[in-house]
Scaffold this motif. Structure first.
Motif, PDB file in Angstrom:
ATOM      1  N   GLY A  76     -51.536 -20.500 -11.470  1.00  0.00           N
ATOM      2  CA  GLY A  76     -52.376 -21.667 -11.244  1.00  0.00           C
ATOM      3  C   GLY A  76     -51.720 -23.007 -11.494  1.00  0.00           C
ATOM      4  O   GLY A  76     -52.314 -24.048 -11.237  1.00  0.00           O
ATOM      5  N   ARG A  77     -50.486 -22.980 -11.978  1.00  0.00           N
ATOM      6  CA  ARG A  77     -49.821 -24.246 -12.321  1.00  0.00           C
ATOM      7  C   ARG A  77     -48.362 -24.000 -12.656  1.00  0.00           C
ATOM      8  O   ARG A  77     -47.950 -22.868 -12.888  1.00  0.00           O
ATOM      9  N   LEU A  78     -47.601 -25.061 -12.729  1.00  0.00           N
ATOM     10  CA  LEU A  78     -46.228 -25.041 -13.238  1.00  0.00           C
ATOM     11  C   LEU A  78     -46.041 -26.345 -13.997  1.00  0.00           C
ATOM     12  O   LEU A  78     -46.029 -27.418 -13.410  1.00  0.00           O
ATOM     13  N   ASP A  79     -45.972 -26.241 -15.316  1.00  0.00           N
ATOM     14  CA  ASP A  79     -45.889 -27.429 -16.165  1.00  0.00           C
ATOM     15  C   ASP A  79     -44.466 -27.795 -16.565  1.00  0.00           C
ATOM     16  O   ASP A  79     -44.156 -28.967 -16.738  1.00  0.00           O
ATOM     17  N   ILE A  80     -43.639 -26.796 -16.762  1.00  0.00           N
ATOM     18  CA  ILE A  80     -42.289 -27.022 -17.289  1.00  0.00           C
ATOM     19  C   ILE A  80     -41.305 -26.266 -16.407  1.00  0.00           C
ATOM     20  O   ILE A  80     -41.486 -25.079 -16.153  1.00  0.00           O
ATOM     21  N   ARG A  81     -40.269 -26.959 -15.973  1.00  0.00           N
ATOM     22  CA  ARG A  81     -39.207 -26.297 -15.218  1.00  0.00           C
ATOM     23  C   ARG A  81     -37.885 -26.647 -15.870  1.00  0.00           C
ATOM     24  O   ARG A  81     -37.557 -27.809 -16.063  1.00  0.00           O
ATOM     25  N   VAL A  82     -37.129 -25.612 -16.209  1.00  0.00           N
ATOM     26  CA  VAL A  82     -35.802 -25.804 -16.804  1.00  0.00           C
ATOM     27  C   VAL A  82     -34.779 -25.281 -15.799  1.00  0.00           C
ATOM     28  O   VAL A  82     -34.754 -24.094 -15.505  1.00  0.00           O
ATOM     29  N   ASN A  83     -33.976 -26.179 -15.267  1.00  0.00           N
ATOM     30  CA  ASN A  83     -32.966 -25.827 -14.272  1.00  0.00           C
ATOM     31  C   ASN A  83     -31.649 -25.522 -14.974  1.00  0.00           C
ATOM     32  O   ASN A  83     -30.757 -26.355 -15.049  1.00  0.00           O
TER      33      ASN A  83
END
Length: 106
Positions: A76-83
């Motif tokens: 339902g969401r994506l709050d944090i993305r670490v590349n």
């Protein structure tokens, strides 16, 4: 602290990416781990790191979009993305071709 947050960590099957995934999970986030090496990714998830694994090559835009779409559809969401994912050259810096250097930098 991160309860209710959804995080995606690329390059998370080992090393720094895995350590970041562990810390986010310890802080309460739902963590989806990514790596290009499926066997290492499966082992990471079996070890309890991340809620689920998603194998994708982050240098391929369509695979990245599919991965993000999968996370949002499932959580339902994506709050944090670490590349954290990166390309590791197979030769030394002095032996790299221009194409290998470009791939590593991209």
């Amino acid at each position: 602290m991160l309860q209710g947050k959804v995080a995606l960590v690329t390059g998370a099957a080992r090393g720094i990416g895995r350590a970041i995934a562990v810390r986010l999970q310890e802080a309460g986030a739902t963590v989806i781990v990514n790596d290009i090496v499926e066997a290492a990714l499966d082992e990471t998830v079996r070890a309890g790191v991340g809620t689920e694994g998603y194998a994708a090559d982050v240098s391929v835009r369509s695979q990245v979009q599919a991965m993000i779409d999968h996370v949002v559809a499932g959580h339902g969401r994506l709050d944090i993305r670490v590349n954290q994912a990166r390309v590791e050259p197979k030769s030394s810096l002095l032996e790299m071709t221009y194409e290998q250097w470009g791939s590593a930098m991209d």
